[in-house]
Design an enzyme around this catalytic site. Structure first.
Site, PDB file in Angstrom:
ATOM      1  CE  LYS A  15      66.301  45.421  17.760  1.00  0.00           C
ATOM      2  NZ  LYS A  15      65.585  45.123  19.059  1.00  0.00           N
ATOM      3  CB  SER A  72      62.902  45.731  22.014  1.00  0.00           C
ATOM      4  OG  SER A  72      63.394  46.478  23.322  1.00  0.00           O
ATOM      5  CB  SER A  97      64.870  48.478  20.446  1.00  0.00           C
ATOM      6  OG  SER A  97      65.019  47.033  20.626  1.00  0.00           O
TER       7      SER A  97
END
Length: 468
Positions: free
Chosen positions: A76, A175, A151
């Protein structure tokens, strides 16, 4: 005809270890899919194909070793990897290249995994949708007009589109679970303190933790085992599980007592409306579990005062970023709003919110204690079009995020483990998910139940992009 990405992560590992295909062949397969499909999906912000191929070639000449030996993943874009740009979804970090690799990435490397690059995230991971000013939005592979959530939107979209077998994410208010549910894959948010290098204990309220995203419960459990056990546990506050979590996903589940609620702690603060398909998914999951011999009961839960404490904690977390006023003019409106609102808070207000969060945690654990797991919707609304979230009016945009995913952030405040898993489909064929919340340290129980649900619900369809 079966392609390599049709195999589960566990099956891909078995094929690698049996010599049916090499790490180089598997990496080449996924890089080709990324090149073919990701311009539409927008899951990656950086593809490190040359480095991935070099690492795969090096591994191909060795004996299989490590839980992820030869298996591709991607970091990520909030996680540092030496020599690879880390933009964090922001124009401020457009040219930032770390010189060291964070533990979150190193643990997967040490397990034999091969990073293919960086998956997209909203600016500093602050929102539940992945649309930034530095690149294209991340889209739901099922319907490219819709966003993929956030996210960890890039990670979830990559897994759903067959661009990765599994992916690490992080979850400070949903997220991992929000994007996983949005695109119809599995996501696990571990208990606070479970993952040593991302325990949550270094942030206000102990909210953000690392966890896995995958296409199946067993694949997600495999990655969670690596994240929990890949480094010495000097920073963990929970002991290693007595058995690997992947064992819980493959073993028969024992009869459990499951509480069911569609109440969210935002109900008294915002206009929360549960989409009929989300409500139907809860009903389907409850029926499947009940018919399988589990005790399933609705229960009364009346949380109060949650909105104020969470918004204070979220603003406090944002205020910790060391951004100058000049830099605040360059970030997105919601980032600037959260930072400035956080900096206006008094010490007394922050302490009151932390105290309220502690009380909320205790009251939630007490309310959920009669049950081995609590079943809730994963999302209140179906996936929304790109651009639906208001980026010009931060307060309205925040409210939209609450209405989209009101069942997520309170799990972080309570420090509990949770998993989202698809159990049915809507009229278009898009998977619809539910959430199972466990007791503190109760990952094994919810993984076992989620795997049972997965088997009972049957295979979910794949998006059309899967066959490209």
């Amino acid at each position: 005809m079966t392609d390599l990405h049709d195999l589960s992560a566990i099956e891909q590992l078995a094929g690698l270890r049996a010599g049916e295909f090499s790490p180089s062949e598997l990496v080449a397969h996924y890089l080709a899919r990324i090149a073919r499909c990701d311009e539409e999906v927008g899951a990656f912000v950086e593809v490190t194909g040359e480095a991935a191929c070099a690492r795969a070639a090096a591994l191909s000449g060795t004996e299989p070793a490590g839980a992820l030996w030869g298996l591709p993943f991607a970091d990520k874009d909030l996680v540092a990897r030496a020599g690879v740009p880390m933009r964090s979804g922001s124009r401020l970090h457009r040219d930032h290249v770390p010189t060291t690799t964070a533990d979150q990435a190193a643990v997967l490397d040490e397990a034999g995994g091969i990073s293919l690059g960086k998956t997209s995230t909203p600016e500093f991971g602050l929102t539940g949708y992945t649309e930034t000013l530095i690149g294209p939005p991340t889209r739901d592979p099922w319907n490219l007009a819709n966003g993929a959530g956030g996210s960890s939107g890039g990670a979830a979209a990559a897994v759903a589109a067959g661009l990765l077998p599994l992916a690490p994410g992080s979850d400070g208010g949903g997220s991992i679970r929000i994007p996983a549910a949005t695109v119809g894959v599995v996501g696990i948010k571990p208990s606070r303190g479970r993952v040593p290098f991302a325990s949550g204990l270094d942030s206000p309220g102990g909210l953000p933790v690392a966890g896995p995203i995958a296409r199946s419960v067993a694949d997600a459990a495999l990655l969670l085992d690596v994240q929990c056990g890949g480094r010495p546990h000097r920073f963990a506050t929970r002991a290693l599980a007595s058995e690997p979590f992947v064992s819980a996903a493959t073993a028969s589940s024992t009869p459990a007592r499951i509480g069911v609620t569609t109440v969210s702690p935002w109900d008294d603060a915002d206009d929360i409306r549960l989409d009929p398909e989300a409500a139907r998914a809860v009903e389907v999951a409850a029926t499947l579990l009940s018919d399988a011999g589990h005790g399933v009961d609705g229960f009364e839960w009346h949380p109060r005062g949650y909105a104020e404490l969470f918004t204070t904690l979220w603003r406090t977390s944002a205020a910790r970023m060391t951004l100058t006023e000049q830099e605040l003019e360059l970030v997105e409106p919601i980032t600037a709003w959260l930072v400035r609102e956080g900096r206006r808070l008094t010490g007394s207000e922050v302490l009151q919110a932390l105290a309220a969060a502690s009380v909320f945690e205790q009251e939630t654990i007490t309310a959920f204690d009669p049950f081995d797991a609590v079943l809730t919707p994963a999302l209140a609304l179906p996936p929304q079009p790109v651009g639906w979230f208001d980026r010009d009016d931060p307060e309205h945009g925040f409210s939209q995020q609450v209405r989209y995913a009101p069942y997520s952030s309170f799990v972080n405040v309570a420090g509990l483990p949770a998993i989202v898993v698809p159990v049915t489909t809507d009229a278009s064929g898009h998977p619809v998910s539910v959430q199972l919340i466990g007791r503190p340290g109760g990952e094994a129980a919810i993984i076992s139940l989620a795997a049972a649900l997965e088997r009972l619900a049957g295979p979910m369809p794949k998006p059309a992009i899967w066959r490209r």
